[in-house]
Enzyme design. Structure first.
Site, PDB file in Angstrom:
ATOM      1  N   ASP A  90      -4.185   3.068 -28.365  1.00  0.00           N
ATOM      2  CA  ASP A  90      -4.154   3.710 -29.677  1.00  0.00           C
ATOM      3  C   ASP A  90      -2.937   4.614 -29.804  1.00  0.00           C
ATOM      4  OD1 ASP A  90      -5.489   5.287 -27.663  1.00  0.00           O
ATOM      5  OD2 ASP A  90      -6.055   6.705 -29.217  1.00  0.00           O
ATOM      6  N   GLU A 150      -7.823   7.447 -26.849  1.00  0.00           N
ATOM      7  CA  GLU A 150      -7.330   8.568 -26.037  1.00  0.00           C
ATOM      8  C   GLU A 150      -6.785   9.688 -26.893  1.00  0.00           C
ATOM      9  OE1 GLU A 150      -4.334  10.922 -23.708  1.00  0.00           O
ATOM     10  OE2 GLU A 150      -4.055   9.692 -25.509  1.00  0.00           O
TER      11      GLU A 150
END
Length: 391
Positions: A90, A150
């Site tokens: 991400d 994350e």
């Protein structure tokens, strides 16, 4: 390991440089905004297909309210402790950022949203595996763990538990977060705790009946000062009130206020005292009639600099010098990463092993092209010679 094996694995990287850059372009142009589950899940599916194609037993770990994650394992010799290659897919960049921040390569630098943090690191991990496959490496199992949230601290998933559970029993780990231009390698990171504090007051007209109001903002002002006074730069524990909202119009006593708090800490043992201290501040009342509520948003443990972490670093440092990539040096930082969970699981890890560059999380984000290949070779050499570290 034989020098011939290492040579052939390095040759694989040299022969596939253009391919690595092409796949990096594909990953960067597959946008994966951490707040957009569909976009992250789309990239997860693409990475699953790639990992399966290179012989990894791969599964997607699904989460309802955040991007999915990936776990992939080789079928190598399970008699020896394995190696973890980890990171996240991400990015902080909103979907559509590519229009004004396209992928490009100029003057030996790669640009694009997430190219440095950390899709370049994913490419390194993939091609480490491919290069090892090319020499039929099967000495130790290799596990890849790639998270999909994350950047939000896994606040809407249990990916933190995934890292801990999947890491247990492994011998070493390399996390491919942003690499540093000065050849620094992270051996320690602060933990990150995120809180929100909400206050309810009583609204009233500021001109006609101010005495009937109870200002949530005034109550919050006292509490903000209390929180900021908790900063202890000497031991590295920091508190930061980063956002504040509240009130409606200037002529009304505000009945609501909210702040968000970022805390950085160095020892896992500090976690409970941090929360207890903030709860004590929340429980104290300065303006009678107001109510306060503290909420824990997320926790990321510190990546503590253990003896085993330093032993792994010294091994990597020696390996880097042996293969002509120069000296690396150890450093610590205040920013968190998923390497923290791996170390919490008892596995020594080195972080910031990804592409070197600058300005991650900004429109100026870039990575150094050559570092993509250099870091792949360093990890390959470390894995091939891991018996020296784990003897």
């Amino acid at each position: 390991m034989t020098l011939e094996q290492r040579k052939k694995a390095f040759e694989f990287i040299d022969l596939h440089k253009d391919e690595m850059l092409c796949l990096l372009k594909e990953l960067v142009t597959t946008e994966s905004d951490t707040r957009n589950k569909n976009s992250v899940d789309n990239l997860a599916q693409k990475l699953k297909e790639i990992l399966c194609s290179i012989g990894m037993n791969t599964r997607i770990v699904e989460y309802k309210n955040s991007g999915n994650s990936i776990v992939a394992e080789s079928a190598s010799n399970k008699c020896k402790k394995g190696v973890i290659l980890s990171g996240h897919m991400d990015t902080v960049f909103k979907k559509g950022t590519l229009e004004n921040m396209p992928f490009k390569i100029e003057n030996d630098k790669i640009y694009g949203p997430g190219v440095l943090d950390m899709k370049g690191g994913i490419i390194i991990a993939l091609y480490v595996i491919k290069a090892l496959n090319s020499i039929e490496y099967n000495e130790r199992p290799i596990k890849v763990i790639i998270s999909g949230d994350e950047e939000t601290g896994h606040c809407n998933s249990k990916c933190n538990e995934l890292f801990i559970n999947e890491s247990k029993g492994f011998g070493a780990a390399f996390n491919f977060e942003t690499g540093f231009l000065d050849n620094g390698v992270i051996v320690g990171r602060k933990g990150v705790a995120e809180f929100s504090l909400e206050i309810e007051g009583i609204s009233a007209h500021a001109g006609n009946s101010p005495e009937k109001g109870r200002s949530a903002i005034q109550e919050m002002a006292y509490k903000i000062i209390d929180i900021q006074n908790l900063n202890n730069l000497k031991n590295g524990t920091t508190f930061n009130v980063g956002t504040i909202t509240g009130g409606t119009v200037p002529n009304a006593i505000p009945d609501y206020a909210k702040i968000e708090i970022d805390v950085r800490y160095t020892k896992l043992s500090e976690k409970s005292s941090i929360e207890n201290t903030l709860q004590s501040i929340a429980s104290k009342t300065y303006i009678e009639g107001t109510k306060s509520k503290l909420k824990v948003k997320s926790y990321m443990p510190p990546m503590e600099t253990t003896d085993d972490v330093m032993k792994l670093f010294e091994f990597a440092k020696k390996t880097s010098a042996e293969i002509g990539l120069g000296d690396i040096y150890s450093k610590t930082t205040g920013g968190g990463s998923d390497a923290s969970y791996i170390v919490t699981a008892g596995v020594p890890a080195l972080c910031a092993m990804g592409v070197k560059g600058e300005w991650n999380h900004t429109p100026r984000e870039y990575g150094i092209v050559e570092s993509l290949f250099e870091r792949a070779k360093l990890i390959i050499a470390c894995i091939l010679n891991l018996d020296e570290y784990l003897k």
